[in-house]
Design a protein around this motif. Structure first.
Motif, PDB file in Angstrom:
ATOM      1  N   PHE A  84      -0.609   1.567 -21.913  1.00  0.00           N
ATOM      2  CA  PHE A  84      -0.733   1.708 -20.461  1.00  0.00           C
ATOM      3  C   PHE A  84       0.222   0.726 -19.792  1.00  0.00           C
ATOM      4  O   PHE A  84       0.459  -0.347 -20.316  1.00  0.00           O
ATOM      5  CB  PHE A  84      -2.141   1.314 -19.988  1.00  0.00           C
ATOM      6  N   ASP A  85       0.731   1.073 -18.612  1.00  0.00           N
ATOM      7  CA  ASP A  85       1.404   0.065 -17.807  1.00  0.00           C
ATOM      8  C   ASP A  85       0.878   0.128 -16.376  1.00  0.00           C
ATOM      9  O   ASP A  85       0.120   1.031 -16.014  1.00  0.00           O
ATOM     10  CB  ASP A  85       2.931   0.143 -17.898  1.00  0.00           C
ATOM     11  N   SER A  86       1.257  -0.873 -15.566  1.00  0.00           N
ATOM     12  CA  SER A  86       0.690  -0.984 -14.221  1.00  0.00           C
ATOM     13  C   SER A  86       1.183   0.095 -13.266  1.00  0.00           C
ATOM     14  O   SER A  86       0.694   0.201 -12.145  1.00  0.00           O
ATOM     15  CB  SER A  86       0.972  -2.374 -13.645  1.00  0.00           C
ATOM     16  N   LEU A  87       2.127   0.920 -13.695  1.00  0.00           N
ATOM     17  CA  LEU A  87       2.579   2.051 -12.885  1.00  0.00           C
ATOM     18  C   LEU A  87       1.825   3.337 -13.256  1.00  0.00           C
ATOM     19  O   LEU A  87       2.231   4.432 -12.894  1.00  0.00           O
ATOM     20  CB  LEU A  87       4.088   2.258 -13.072  1.00  0.00           C
ATOM     21  N   ASN A  88       0.739   3.177 -13.994  1.00  0.00           N
ATOM     22  CA  ASN A  88      -0.120   4.283 -14.450  1.00  0.00           C
ATOM     23  C   ASN A  88       0.581   5.220 -15.425  1.00  0.00           C
ATOM     24  O   ASN A  88       0.232   6.390 -15.523  1.00  0.00           O
ATOM     25  CB  ASN A  88      -0.698   5.060 -13.270  1.00  0.00           C
ATOM     26  N   THR A  89       1.552   4.697 -16.140  1.00  0.00           N
ATOM     27  CA  THR A  89       2.176   5.459 -17.214  1.00  0.00           C
ATOM     28  C   THR A  89       1.322   5.281 -18.464  1.00  0.00           C
ATOM     29  O   THR A  89       0.967   4.153 -18.819  1.00  0.00           O
ATOM     30  CB  THR A  89       3.607   4.948 -17.485  1.00  0.00           C
ATOM     31  N   ILE A  90       0.976   6.376 -19.117  1.00  0.00           N
ATOM     32  CA  ILE A  90       0.193   6.320 -20.353  1.00  0.00           C
ATOM     33  C   ILE A  90       0.986   7.023 -21.444  1.00  0.00           C
ATOM     34  O   ILE A  90       1.460   8.142 -21.257  1.00  0.00           O
ATOM     35  CB  ILE A  90      -1.183   6.994 -20.183  1.00  0.00           C
ATOM     36  N   GLU A  91       1.129   6.330 -22.572  1.00  0.00           N
ATOM     37  CA  GLU A  91       1.836   6.897 -23.713  1.00  0.00           C
ATOM     38  C   GLU A  91       0.931   6.825 -24.931  1.00  0.00           C
ATOM     39  O   GLU A  91       0.297   5.796 -25.180  1.00  0.00           O
ATOM     40  CB  GLU A  91       3.115   6.109 -23.985  1.00  0.00           C
ATOM     41  N   GLU A  92       0.847   7.912 -25.676  1.00  0.00           N
ATOM     42  CA  GLU A  92       0.077   7.929 -26.914  1.00  0.00           C
ATOM     43  C   GLU A  92       1.045   7.998 -28.084  1.00  0.00           C
ATOM     44  O   GLU A  92       2.000   8.771 -28.069  1.00  0.00           O
ATOM     45  CB  GLU A  92      -0.882   9.114 -26.937  1.00  0.00           C
ATOM     46  N   VAL A  93       0.804   7.150 -29.079  1.00  0.00           N
ATOM     47  CA  VAL A  93       1.652   7.080 -30.262  1.00  0.00           C
ATOM     48  C   VAL A  93       0.753   7.135 -31.483  1.00  0.00           C
ATOM     49  O   VAL A  93      -0.257   6.423 -31.547  1.00  0.00           O
ATOM     50  CB  VAL A  93       2.474   5.767 -30.286  1.00  0.00           C
ATOM     51  N   ASN A  94       1.082   7.991 -32.434  1.00  0.00           N
ATOM     52  CA  ASN A  94       0.322   8.007 -33.677  1.00  0.00           C
ATOM     53  C   ASN A  94       1.247   8.365 -34.822  1.00  0.00           C
ATOM     54  O   ASN A  94       2.340   8.870 -34.619  1.00  0.00           O
ATOM     55  CB  ASN A  94      -0.872   8.962 -33.596  1.00  0.00           C
ATOM     56  N   GLY A  95       0.796   8.061 -36.004  1.00  0.00           N
ATOM     57  CA  GLY A  95       1.606   8.369 -37.168  1.00  0.00           C
ATOM     58  C   GLY A  95       1.074   7.712 -38.417  1.00  0.00           C
ATOM     59  O   GLY A  95       0.074   6.987 -38.393  1.00  0.00           O
ATOM     60  N   LYS A  96       1.757   7.966 -39.498  1.00  0.00           N
ATOM     61  CA  LYS A  96       1.363   7.442 -40.795  1.00  0.00           C
ATOM     62  C   LYS A  96       1.646   5.942 -40.868  1.00  0.00           C
ATOM     63  O   LYS A  96       2.724   5.485 -40.497  1.00  0.00           O
ATOM     64  CB  LYS A  96       2.125   8.171 -41.903  1.00  0.00           C
ATOM     65  N   GLY A  97       0.671   5.185 -41.345  1.00  0.00           N
ATOM     66  CA  GLY A  97       0.851   3.770 -41.628  1.00  0.00           C
ATOM     67  C   GLY A  97       1.267   2.935 -40.440  1.00  0.00           C
ATOM     68  O   GLY A  97       1.120   3.326 -39.288  1.00  0.00           O
ATOM     69  N   VAL A  98       1.792   1.750 -40.764  1.00  0.00           N
ATOM     70  CA  VAL A  98       2.307   0.816 -39.761  1.00  0.00           C
ATOM     71  C   VAL A  98       3.657   0.315 -40.245  1.00  0.00           C
ATOM     72  O   VAL A  98       3.807  -0.065 -41.403  1.00  0.00           O
ATOM     73  CB  VAL A  98       1.344  -0.360 -39.506  1.00  0.00           C
ATOM     74  N   VAL A  99       4.647   0.334 -39.395  1.00  0.00           N
ATOM     75  CA  VAL A  99       6.025  -0.064 -39.690  1.00  0.00           C
ATOM     76  C   VAL A  99       6.469   0.399 -41.085  1.00  0.00           C
ATOM     77  O   VAL A  99       7.020  -0.359 -41.872  1.00  0.00           O
ATOM     78  CB  VAL A  99       6.267  -1.584 -39.481  1.00  0.00           C
ATOM     79  N   GLY A 100       6.190   1.670 -41.370  1.00  0.00           N
ATOM     80  CA  GLY A 100       6.645   2.274 -42.615  1.00  0.00           C
ATOM     81  C   GLY A 100       5.810   1.963 -43.850  1.00  0.00           C
ATOM     82  O   GLY A 100       6.206   2.307 -44.962  1.00  0.00           O
TER      83      GLY A 100
END
Length: 128
Positions: free
Chosen positions: A55-71
């Motif tokens: 989230f950011d203070s401009l009400n932008t919402i981004e969803e991120v998903n995927g396998k593992g963490v940093v590869g």
């Protein structure tokens, strides 16, 4: 530091503002976050997937998903720790992230979710 324990798995998060970055004609506020995953359970577990809501203070919402963490899809025996660092870019100078990890008990193959505590991203400390 932000911390949360779910099913014996402790997630700790520290953040750091690392400056502005430019992509094309846009300016972004860049943050690093440092995650520590500690296995306080009696089972060996493996991190399979990550799910983030940014989230950011401009009400932008981004969803991120995927396998593992940093590869990586780390496996943690009881009392083991896995640390990693990643980055986030916001359009505004204030935001937050929250999420969860999908984990698996390697002996039973049972999958479960571990909460990543909501943590703040800000260029300068702010008081409420």
């Amino acid at each position: 530091m932000f911390q949360q324990i779910t099913k014996g798995i402790k997630i700790s998060v520290k953040t750091k503002y690392i400056g502005t970055r430019y992509r094309g004609h846009m300016t972004y506020y860049a943050f690093s976050y440092f995650i520590s995953i500690e296995n306080y359970s009696s089972q060996t577990v493996q991190l399979l997937e990550r799910f983030w809501v940014i989230f950011d203070s401009l009400n932008t919402i981004e969803e991120v998903n995927g396998k593992g963490v940093v590869g990586e899809t780390p496996t943690l025996k009881p009392r083991e720790v896995h640390n990693y660092q990643s980055n986030c870019f916001l359009v505004s100078s204030i935001g937050a992230m929250s999420g969860k990890y999908k984990m698996m008990d390697t002996s039973t193959l049972e999958e479960f979710f571990v909460t990543i505590p909501t943590f703040q991203l800000t260029t300068t400390p702010r008081l409420n």
